[in-house]
Design a protein around this motif. Structure first.
Motif, short mmCIF file in Angstrom:
data_model
loop_
_atom_site.label_atom_id
_atom_site.label_comp_id
_atom_site.label_asym_id
_atom_site.label_seq_id
_atom_site.Cartn_x
_atom_site.Cartn_y
_atom_site.Cartn_z
N PHE A 1 1.30 -1.14 0.53
CA PHE A 1 -0.24 0.33 0.42
C PHE A 1 1.09 0.78 0.03
CE2 PHE A 1 -2.66 3.13 2.38
CZ PHE A 1 -3.26 3.44 0.78
N TYR A 2 1.64 1.46 0.86
CA TYR A 2 2.72 2.19 0.96
C TYR A 2 3.17 2.95 -0.38
CZ TYR A 2 2.09 2.87 5.94
OH TYR A 2 0.95 3.44 7.47
N ASN A 3 4.04 1.32 -0.54
CA ASN A 3 4.61 1.79 -2.44
C ASN A 3 3.94 2.13 -3.58
OD1 ASN A 3 7.00 -0.01 -0.71
ND2 ASN A 3 6.75 -1.82 -1.59
N MET A 4 2.60 1.95 -3.55
CA MET A 4 1.66 2.43 -4.17
C MET A 4 1.86 4.22 -4.49
SD MET A 4 -2.55 2.58 -4.44
CE MET A 4 -2.39 3.58 -2.42
N LEU A 5 1.24 4.79 -2.72
CA LEU A 5 1.78 5.92 -2.90
C LEU A 5 3.18 6.14 -2.85
CD1 LEU A 5 0.96 6.35 1.50
CD2 LEU A 5 -1.11 6.49 -1.12
N GLY A 6 3.68 5.67 -3.04
CA GLY A 6 5.06 6.37 -3.90
C GLY A 6 5.21 5.98 -4.75
N ARG A 7 5.27 5.41 -5.82
CA ARG A 7 4.41 6.10 -7.44
C ARG A 7 4.01 6.57 -7.34
NH1 ARG A 7 4.35 -0.11 -6.68
NH2 ARG A 7 1.63 0.55 -6.49
N LEU A 8 3.27 7.13 -6.96
CA LEU A 8 2.14 8.52 -6.96
C LEU A 8 2.54 9.48 -7.41
CD1 LEU A 8 -1.96 7.11 -5.32
CD2 LEU A 8 -0.74 7.24 -7.46
#
Length: 256
Positions: free
Chosen positions: A180-187
């Motif tokens: 979930f946090y990795n997704m935020l990082g990509r955004l």
């Protein structure tokens, strides 16, 4: 030079006779990823409410995108995600697509029709969070982590420049938290969206965030993550008011 997205200048707030925040100075620039940390009851959620204009400061000034917060009308520039997965009614009769599309309301108005490209916007928002294959599923059939991704897609549908998240991993199991946090990082990296994330998991997101703000009624630290990581454990404990325990994922926990 572009205006900061968020500026808090000497901001204070009280609940009755109780001081919640005192003399807060904070600036968030375009493209930054902030982790807002601090103990329970330290004023983190109050800080978010002030930024979003849900409450007004007792004193001081708040500017959003260079304008006084009281005059700020471009709400579509800010996406907000709360602790929804912890309290969401799983019996709510809506598909993922319908939930995400409802994020256009703040741009179109409650009683206006959705734009002709609404479905395309929904597809793009779901693709950004890796949930496009769930578009026609009932929102209540998803896991907590999947629901939070949908709520982020809902926040993204108006193409915000700033995403504000208040402890969004409540209700998400540890196994899925890092993805979930990795997704935020990509955004943040790929779309250039500035993020303000209230979290207790600063070590989990340490490789993603660019800045840290440690709040405990006042701001005890705000600056680049590299500078925060160099602070001694004794100093961090003084900020929190108690010993701080750091978790090194993939190994046993150790006291900071």
């Amino acid at each position: 030079m572009t205006e900061p997205l968020i500026e808090l200048e000497d901001v204070s707030y009280r609940y009755g006779d109780t001081a919640a925040l005192e003399h807060i100075f904070l600036t968030v620039e375009k493209g930054e990823f902030w982790a807002v940390i601090g103990p329970n009851g330290s004023g983190k959620s109050t800080l978010i409410k002030l930024i979003l204009g849900l409450i007004k400061p007792l004193s001081g000034q708040i500017r959003l995108f260079g304008r006084d917060a009281s005059d700020f009308r471009e709400k579509e520039k800010i996406g907000y995600v709360s602790q929804k997965s912890n309290a969401f009614n799983r019996a709510f009769p809506a598909t993922v697509r319908e939930v995400v599309r409802s994020g256009l309301v703040k741009k179109t108005g409650l009683f206006r029709r959705y734009p002709a490209d609404a479905d395309e916007k929904v597809d793009n928002a779901l693709a950004a969070v890796g949930m496009e294959e769930f578009a026609d599923r009932s929102i209540g059939d998803l896991s907590g982590g999947q629901q939070q991704r949908v709520f982020i897609a809902r926040a993204l549908i108006s193409n915000p420049e700033l995403l504000v998240l208040d402890e969004p991993t409540v209700g998400i199991d540890r196994k899925h938290m890092q993805s979930f946090y990795n997704m935020l990082g990509r955004l943040n990296r790929e779309k250039g969206i500035a993020i303000v994330l209230v979290t207790h998991d600063v070590d989990t997101v340490s490789e993603l965030v660019t800045h840290v703000a440690c709040v405990n009624r006042s701001i005890h630290f705000h600056g680049p993550h590299e500078e925060y990581s160099r602070q001694e454990s004794r100093i961090r404990s003084e900020w929190y008011g108690h010993a701080v325990r750091r978790v090194h994922h993939g190994s046993q926990a150790a006291d900071a």
